[in-house]
Each structure stands twice: as C-alpha cells, then as structure tokens.
Motif scaffolding. Structure first.
Motif, PDB file in Angstrom:
ATOM      1  N   GLU A  66      -1.481  21.701  25.221  1.00 18.00           N
ATOM      2  CA  GLU A  66      -1.219  21.421  26.640  1.00 18.00           C
ATOM      3  C   GLU A  66       0.278  21.468  26.928  1.00 18.00           C
ATOM      4  O   GLU A  66       0.711  22.024  27.936  1.00 18.00           O
ATOM      5  CB  GLU A  66      -1.788  20.058  27.015  1.00 18.00           C
ATOM      6  CG  GLU A  66      -1.684  19.753  28.492  1.00 18.00           C
ATOM      7  CD  GLU A  66      -2.298  18.414  28.847  1.00 18.00           C
ATOM      8  OE1 GLU A  66      -1.969  17.902  29.926  1.00 18.00           O
ATOM      9  OE2 GLU A  66      -3.097  17.872  28.043  1.00 18.00           O
ATOM     10  N   LEU A  67       1.067  20.917  26.036  1.00 21.07           N
ATOM     11  CA  LEU A  67       2.516  20.943  26.194  1.00 21.07           C
ATOM     12  C   LEU A  67       3.039  22.379  26.145  1.00 21.07           C
ATOM     13  O   LEU A  67       3.864  22.781  26.958  1.00 21.07           O
ATOM     14  CB  LEU A  67       3.191  20.097  25.122  1.00 21.07           C
ATOM     15  CG  LEU A  67       4.698  19.993  25.195  1.00 21.07           C
ATOM     16  CD1 LEU A  67       5.155  19.415  26.526  1.00 21.07           C
ATOM     17  CD2 LEU A  67       5.215  19.145  24.041  1.00 21.07           C
ATOM     18  N   ALA A  68       2.549  23.159  25.205  1.00 21.29           N
ATOM     19  CA  ALA A  68       2.961  24.564  25.101  1.00 21.29           C
ATOM     20  C   ALA A  68       2.630  25.313  26.380  1.00 21.29           C
ATOM     21  O   ALA A  68       3.437  26.116  26.872  1.00 21.29           O
ATOM     22  CB  ALA A  68       2.294  25.223  23.900  1.00 21.29           C
ATOM     23  N   ASP A  69       1.459  25.060  26.957  1.00 20.97           N
ATOM     24  CA  ASP A  69       1.076  25.703  28.211  1.00 20.97           C
ATOM     25  C   ASP A  69       2.036  25.322  29.341  1.00 20.97           C
ATOM     26  O   ASP A  69       2.480  26.173  30.107  1.00 20.97           O
ATOM     27  CB  ASP A  69      -0.363  25.329  28.583  1.00 20.97           C
ATOM     28  CG  ASP A  69      -0.791  25.954  29.895  1.00 20.97           C
ATOM     29  OD1 ASP A  69      -0.727  27.199  30.004  1.00 20.97           O
ATOM     30  OD2 ASP A  69      -1.174  25.202  30.817  1.00 20.97           O
ATOM     31  N   LEU A  70       2.364  24.046  29.432  1.00 20.17           N
ATOM     32  CA  LEU A  70       3.303  23.603  30.467  1.00 20.17           C
ATOM     33  C   LEU A  70       4.640  24.321  30.358  1.00 20.17           C
ATOM     34  O   LEU A  70       5.203  24.772  31.357  1.00 20.17           O
ATOM     35  CB  LEU A  70       3.555  22.096  30.344  1.00 20.17           C
ATOM     36  CG  LEU A  70       2.546  21.150  30.946  1.00 20.17           C
ATOM     37  CD1 LEU A  70       2.916  19.708  30.593  1.00 20.17           C
ATOM     38  CD2 LEU A  70       2.463  21.318  32.448  1.00 20.17           C
ATOM     39  N   LEU A  71       5.145  24.430  29.149  1.00 25.64           N
ATOM     40  CA  LEU A  71       6.486  24.970  28.950  1.00 25.64           C
ATOM     41  C   LEU A  71       6.562  26.485  29.084  1.00 25.64           C
ATOM     42  O   LEU A  71       7.655  27.040  29.118  1.00 25.64           O
ATOM     43  CB  LEU A  71       7.037  24.506  27.605  1.00 25.64           C
ATOM     44  CG  LEU A  71       7.233  22.994  27.508  1.00 25.64           C
ATOM     45  CD1 LEU A  71       7.706  22.610  26.112  1.00 25.64           C
ATOM     46  CD2 LEU A  71       8.195  22.493  28.566  1.00 25.64           C
ATOM     47  N   THR A  72       5.432  27.156  29.184  1.00 25.39           N
ATOM     48  CA  THR A  72       5.463  28.604  29.416  1.00 25.39           C
ATOM     49  C   THR A  72       5.582  28.934  30.898  1.00 25.39           C
ATOM     50  O   THR A  72       5.820  30.080  31.248  1.00 25.39           O
ATOM     51  CB  THR A  72       4.208  29.298  28.854  1.00 25.39           C
ATOM     52  OG1 THR A  72       3.054  28.778  29.505  1.00 25.39           O
ATOM     53  CG2 THR A  72       4.107  29.121  27.355  1.00 25.39           C
ATOM     54  N   ARG A  87       5.011  15.943  35.049  1.00 23.58           N
ATOM     55  CA  ARG A  87       4.041  16.847  34.433  1.00 23.58           C
ATOM     56  C   ARG A  87       3.604  16.336  33.070  1.00 23.58           C
ATOM     57  O   ARG A  87       2.521  16.664  32.604  1.00 23.58           O
ATOM     58  CB  ARG A  87       4.637  18.252  34.291  1.00 23.58           C
ATOM     59  CG  ARG A  87       5.130  18.846  35.583  1.00 23.58           C
ATOM     60  CD  ARG A  87       4.024  18.941  36.611  1.00 23.58           C
ATOM     61  NE  ARG A  87       4.564  19.400  37.885  1.00 23.58           N
ATOM     62  CZ  ARG A  87       3.924  20.173  38.721  1.00 23.58           C
ATOM     63  NH1 ARG A  87       2.695  20.564  38.453  1.00 23.58           N
ATOM     64  NH2 ARG A  87       4.483  20.535  39.853  1.00 23.58           N
ATOM     65  N   SER A  88       4.463  15.530  32.440  1.00 26.64           N
ATOM     66  CA  SER A  88       4.123  14.983  31.137  1.00 26.64           C
ATOM     67  C   SER A  88       5.072  13.829  30.822  1.00 26.64           C
ATOM     68  O   SER A  88       6.239  13.859  31.202  1.00 26.64           O
ATOM     69  CB  SER A  88       4.241  16.071  30.063  1.00 26.64           C
ATOM     70  OG  SER A  88       3.822  15.587  28.826  1.00 26.64           O
ATOM     71  N   SER A  89       4.563  12.830  30.126  1.00 34.45           N
ATOM     72  CA  SER A  89       5.381  11.700  29.697  1.00 34.45           C
ATOM     73  C   SER A  89       4.742  11.113  28.456  1.00 34.45           C
ATOM     74  O   SER A  89       3.527  10.916  28.419  1.00 34.45           O
ATOM     75  CB  SER A  89       5.456  10.643  30.798  1.00 34.45           C
ATOM     76  OG  SER A  89       6.142   9.498  30.336  1.00 34.45           O
ATOM     77  N   TRP A  90       5.552  10.873  27.431  1.00 35.32           N
ATOM     78  CA  TRP A  90       5.017  10.272  26.219  1.00 35.32           C
ATOM     79  C   TRP A  90       6.110   9.533  25.478  1.00 35.32           C
ATOM     80  O   TRP A  90       7.286   9.771  25.683  1.00 35.32           O
ATOM     81  CB  TRP A  90       4.329  11.304  25.329  1.00 35.32           C
ATOM     82  CG  TRP A  90       5.225  12.298  24.670  1.00 35.32           C
ATOM     83  CD1 TRP A  90       5.773  12.211  23.421  1.00 35.32           C
ATOM     84  CD2 TRP A  90       5.690  13.537  25.213  1.00 35.32           C
ATOM     85  NE1 TRP A  90       6.534  13.319  23.161  1.00 35.32           N
ATOM     86  CE2 TRP A  90       6.509  14.149  24.249  1.00 35.32           C
ATOM     87  CE3 TRP A  90       5.508  14.187  26.428  1.00 35.32           C
ATOM     88  CZ2 TRP A  90       7.137  15.370  24.450  1.00 35.32           C
ATOM     89  CZ3 TRP A  90       6.132  15.408  26.636  1.00 35.32           C
ATOM     90  CH2 TRP A  90       6.929  15.982  25.651  1.00 35.32           C
ATOM     91  N   THR A  91       5.666   8.623  24.628  1.00 39.82           N
ATOM     92  CA  THR A  91       6.583   7.900  23.755  1.00 39.82           C
ATOM     93  C   THR A  91       6.241   8.237  22.315  1.00 39.82           C
ATOM     94  O   THR A  91       5.118   8.608  21.994  1.00 39.82           O
ATOM     95  CB  THR A  91       6.491   6.372  23.954  1.00 39.82           C
ATOM     96  OG1 THR A  91       5.148   5.965  23.691  1.00 39.82           O
ATOM     97  CG2 THR A  91       6.899   5.965  25.353  1.00 39.82           C
ATOM     98  N   SER A  92       7.240   8.127  21.477  1.00 40.78           N
ATOM     99  CA  SER A  92       7.065   8.377  20.056  1.00 40.78           C
ATOM    100  C   SER A  92       7.683   7.215  19.298  1.00 40.78           C
ATOM    101  O   SER A  92       8.793   6.785  19.612  1.00 40.78           O
ATOM    102  CB  SER A  92       7.761   9.682  19.657  1.00 40.78           C
ATOM    103  OG  SER A  92       7.732   9.834  18.253  1.00 40.78           O
TER     104      SER A  92
END
Length: 99
Positions: A7-13, A83-88
C-alpha cells in the motif's frame, strides 16, 4: 496505523507533491517542551515551503503517546489530507545510524 508495504509503495508511485514528516517518538518531556517542539516543527515546515493545509493536518497527528524514544513517527500528507501515518518502535536509520 501499520502501513503494509504494498500500500505504501502504491502511494509513493503517485505523481505530485508530498509532505513527509519523520520525527522522533515521545521522550517524556514536560508539556512546555512538547509545545516548543511542535512550534519548531511547524516553523521549519513553513520555512521549507510546505503548504499550510499540509502543515496543520500533520501537526494534528503528532502524538505524545505511543512507544517512547528510540521510536519514530512518519506522516505522509498530500493536498491537506493525511495519506498515511505510522509509528515504529525500532530505532531509525538517520544520518547517525547506518548499517
């Protein structure tokens, strides 16, 4: 939220301008220091030319909860919409950490 890599790869394209905010996780600072940090982040984003709607929505997502440092929070914003948010909870690989 956890972000699946596909999903992240799709967003960044997707073509266009993105606002990306990558910051250290909470460090247990008192409220005045957290407020000063938010102000500093906001000022730097605006100086860098980040659109005001992107700045405001990104700042709304900054968390003082979550895994303590060394952790990180990543926020991707486009056109005033998150569009996206996450913690690590794993240490980042900034300029000081290379493997």
């Amino acid at each position: 939220m956890a972000q699946p890599m596909a999903e992240l790869a799709d967003l960044l394209t997707r073509l266009g301008t993105w606002t990306t905010l990558y910051i250290d996780g909470p460090d247990g600072s008192p409220a005045p220091e957290r407020d000063a940090r938010r102000t500093s982040i906001r000022d730097r984003m605006l100086r860098a030319g980040t659109p005001e709607p992107d700045v405001e929505v990104a700042l709304e997502l900054l968390t003082d909860d979550g895994p303590p440092a060394p952790s990180s929070q990543t926020i991707l914003v486009r056109d005033g919409t998150v569009r996206s948010s996450w913690t690590s909870s794993t240490p980042g690989r900034g300029s000081g950490r290379r493997s």
